[in-house]
Enzyme design. Structure first.
Site, PDB file in Angstrom:
ATOM      1  N   PHE A 123      49.215  50.274  33.733  1.00  0.00           N
ATOM      2  CA  PHE A 123      49.767  49.120  33.020  1.00  0.00           C
ATOM      3  C   PHE A 123      48.630  48.410  32.306  1.00  0.00           C
ATOM      4  O   PHE A 123      47.654  47.998  32.938  1.00  0.00           O
ATOM      5  CB  PHE A 123      50.462  48.154  33.984  1.00  0.00           C
ATOM      6  CG  PHE A 123      51.196  47.029  33.303  1.00  0.00           C
ATOM      7  CD1 PHE A 123      52.433  47.258  32.730  1.00  0.00           C
ATOM      8  CD2 PHE A 123      50.653  45.753  33.233  1.00  0.00           C
ATOM      9  CE1 PHE A 123      53.124  46.222  32.096  1.00  0.00           C
ATOM     10  CE2 PHE A 123      51.338  44.724  32.598  1.00  0.00           C
ATOM     11  CZ  PHE A 123      52.573  44.961  32.036  1.00  0.00           C
ATOM     12  N   GLY A 124      48.728  48.262  30.994  1.00  0.00           N
ATOM     13  CA  GLY A 124      47.657  47.686  30.193  1.00  0.00           C
ATOM     14  C   GLY A 124      47.962  46.272  29.748  1.00  0.00           C
ATOM     15  O   GLY A 124      48.674  46.070  28.763  1.00  0.00           O
ATOM     16  N   GLU A 127      42.669  42.528  28.104  1.00  0.00           N
ATOM     17  CA  GLU A 127      41.952  42.920  26.892  1.00  0.00           C
ATOM     18  C   GLU A 127      40.562  42.289  26.889  1.00  0.00           C
ATOM     19  O   GLU A 127      40.299  41.370  27.675  1.00  0.00           O
ATOM     20  CB  GLU A 127      42.733  42.470  25.649  1.00  0.00           C
ATOM     21  CG  GLU A 127      44.116  43.091  25.529  1.00  0.00           C
ATOM     22  CD  GLU A 127      44.833  42.691  24.235  1.00  0.00           C
ATOM     23  OE1 GLU A 127      44.219  41.964  23.430  1.00  0.00           O
ATOM     24  OE2 GLU A 127      45.975  43.119  24.047  1.00  0.00           O
ATOM     25  N   HIS A 341      25.905  42.684  61.511  1.00  0.00           N
ATOM     26  CA  HIS A 341      25.133  43.927  61.516  1.00  0.00           C
ATOM     27  C   HIS A 341      23.649  43.689  61.240  1.00  0.00           C
ATOM     28  O   HIS A 341      22.829  44.588  61.453  1.00  0.00           O
ATOM     29  CB  HIS A 341      25.677  44.901  60.454  1.00  0.00           C
ATOM     30  CG  HIS A 341      26.887  45.660  60.892  1.00  0.00           C
ATOM     31  ND1 HIS A 341      28.113  45.074  61.074  1.00  0.00           N
ATOM     32  CD2 HIS A 341      27.053  46.985  61.168  1.00  0.00           C
ATOM     33  CE1 HIS A 341      28.984  46.006  61.441  1.00  0.00           C
ATOM     34  NE2 HIS A 341      28.376  47.165  61.509  1.00  0.00           N
ATOM     35  N   GLY A 342      23.306  42.511  60.734  1.00  0.00           N
ATOM     36  CA  GLY A 342      21.911  42.224  60.439  1.00  0.00           C
ATOM     37  C   GLY A 342      21.357  43.147  59.365  1.00  0.00           C
ATOM     38  O   GLY A 342      22.043  43.463  58.385  1.00  0.00           O
ATOM     39  N   GLU A 366      44.333  41.006  39.036  1.00  0.00           N
ATOM     40  CA  GLU A 366      45.711  40.511  39.068  1.00  0.00           C
ATOM     41  C   GLU A 366      45.778  38.985  39.219  1.00  0.00           C
ATOM     42  O   GLU A 366      46.633  38.444  39.916  1.00  0.00           O
ATOM     43  CB  GLU A 366      46.517  41.223  40.154  1.00  0.00           C
ATOM     44  CG  GLU A 366      46.670  42.710  39.850  1.00  0.00           C
ATOM     45  CD  GLU A 366      47.725  43.415  40.673  1.00  0.00           C
ATOM     46  OE1 GLU A 366      48.787  42.817  40.924  1.00  0.00           O
ATOM     47  OE2 GLU A 366      47.489  44.574  41.039  1.00  0.00           O
ATOM     48  N   GLU A 370      40.826  31.193  40.366  1.00  0.00           N
ATOM     49  CA  GLU A 370      41.044  29.983  39.560  1.00  0.00           C
ATOM     50  C   GLU A 370      42.465  29.956  38.997  1.00  0.00           C
ATOM     51  O   GLU A 370      43.132  28.907  39.001  1.00  0.00           O
ATOM     52  CB  GLU A 370      40.020  29.926  38.425  1.00  0.00           C
ATOM     53  CG  GLU A 370      38.584  29.675  38.867  1.00  0.00           C
ATOM     54  CD  GLU A 370      37.906  30.901  39.469  1.00  0.00           C
ATOM     55  OE1 GLU A 370      36.846  30.732  40.095  1.00  0.00           O
ATOM     56  OE2 GLU A 370      38.428  32.018  39.324  1.00  0.00           O
TER      57      GLU A 370
END
Length: 386
Positions: A123-124, A127, A341-342, A366, A370
């Site tokens: 799905f475009g 832009e 995990h450091g 999507e 903001e």
């Protein structure tokens, strides 16, 4: 108020969890390193019916409800988010427009192979000059002698360039409305159409195994019948599509956040410092508790939005809340997982490094965080008396 899942929802969740654990997760590191599209996994998902979960059986779908689809997205993304976004973009953005707005002929021609997993679709909307301002579309289509002539470009489009891709549905300006605003229409462009060029795949920070490309249209000609719905309905259509897509992205974010917690819990019980596992230290326990709390709240947020969708009730506010909170909670979970995990969390040998690189886009795709806050505030203010 019943939060339990029904038998079908539970079965779908279990199937996807097992598939993610057995098939996706063992390949995730290699897919990230190579950046190669996971054709085998996608075809396997198609065979399992996962690429057509929410669509009617008469068009090759599984006929599952919307929450089942979101549960599937969560579990697949828990295995690897590149695979999760491939599934989500195909279903929510690629196939759903045909299901919601396609004619009978379009459903039979396009939706059926998509629901069966035989093809992918893109799905475009975005832009180079129209991102958060989705109404700022500059791609134009002119109707001449029964054909649409399309000129323009799209950016950051998922699933457009794979060998399985059948085509893309794009937004284009087809005229002016009576109020002077742009008339935006959704048009169906099959792959291989003359004048339609698919650019080279982007080099990305995360989601490396998913397909993301720019598209261009240079006097691209398609039949007039390749219009989805009626002229000028494009903006309304993609706003409806994005509401459902945002709930699915919330589920994707929860899956990624859960993967972060999974790894952090395992590491906290294995890693020893000062003579004991670091999970015994309150500082680490608080991080784990915060991660679990936020993941559960994010999951409940998308559950509610999905439930409203299934009831046919308005849910734009809830979709934005779920997408906003889940994406930001996932980012915090990834950050804390790396911290637990450091130094090892900074190394690509550990999955949390990949999770941290992939999580940022959840706050952008999507609808940015903001934009979600703008949507929530707008709907909130609209309910207040003047």
């Amino acid at each position: 108020m019943d939060f339990s899942l029904n038998e079908e929802q539970t079965a779908i969740r279990q199937t996807c969890r097992a598939f993610a654990e057995q098939e996706i997760k063992p390949r995730a590191e290699e897919m990230d390193a190579q950046g190669a599209f996971p054709y085998q996994l996608v075809r396997q998902m198609g065979e399992l019916g996962l690429l057509g979960l929410p669509f009617p059986e008469e068009y090759g779908g599984a006929g599952a409800d919307f929450l089942s689809y979101c549960l599937a997205i969560e579990e697949i993304s828990r295995g690897d988010v590149s695979v999760g976004i491939t599934m989500e973009a195909h279903t929510s953005l690629g196939a759903t427009p045909f299901s919601l707005f396609g004619s009978q002929q379009q459903k039979e021609q396009y939706l059926t192979p998509l629901a069966r997993g035989e093809q992918l679709w893109a799905f475009g909307l975005t832009e180079p000059e129209a991102g958060s301002d989705s109404g700022g579309t500059q791609t134009r289509a002119t109707l001449q002698d029964g054909c649409w002539h399309i000129n323009g470009s799209k950016a950051f489009i998922t699933n457009a360039g794979t060998d399985m891709t059948g085509g893309v549905t794009i937004t284009a300006v087809t005229g002016l409305r009576s109020d002077g605003h742009k008339e935006i229409t959704n048009l169906i462009v099959p792959k291989g159409t003359a004048g339609y060029e698919i650019g080279r795949a982007y080099k990305k920070m995360g989601w490396k195994a998913s397909d993301t490309r720019p598209l261009s249209f240079d006097d691209c000609v398609i039949p007039e019948a390749n219009m989805l719905g009626r002229p000028g309905e494009g903006f309304k259509q993609f706003m409806q599509i994005l509401d459902a897509g945002r709930v699915a992205i919330a589920a994707l974010s929860v899956g990624l956040a859960q993967a972060c917690l999974d790894e952090a819990l395992k590491y906290a019980q294995q890693r020893k410092q000062f003579g004991m596992p670091i999970g015994q230290f309150q500082a680490i326990q608080f991080k784990l508790a915060d991660m679990d709390m936020e993941i559960e709240l994010a999951r409940l947020a998308y559950f509610k939005a999905a439930w409203l969708n299934m009831q046919g009730r308005p849910y734009s506010r809830e979709a934005s809340i779920a997408k906003l909170y889940a994406s930001e909670a996932a980012k915090r979970a990834a950050d804390q997982a790396v911290q637990i995990h450091g130094g090892y969390g900074f190394m690509d040998e550990y999955p949390v490094s990949r999770y941290w690189r992939s999580v940022k886009i959840n706050e952008i795709g999507e609808g940015t965080s903001e934009v979600q806050r703008m949507v929530i505030a707008k709907l909130l203010l609209a309910t207040q008396p003047q």
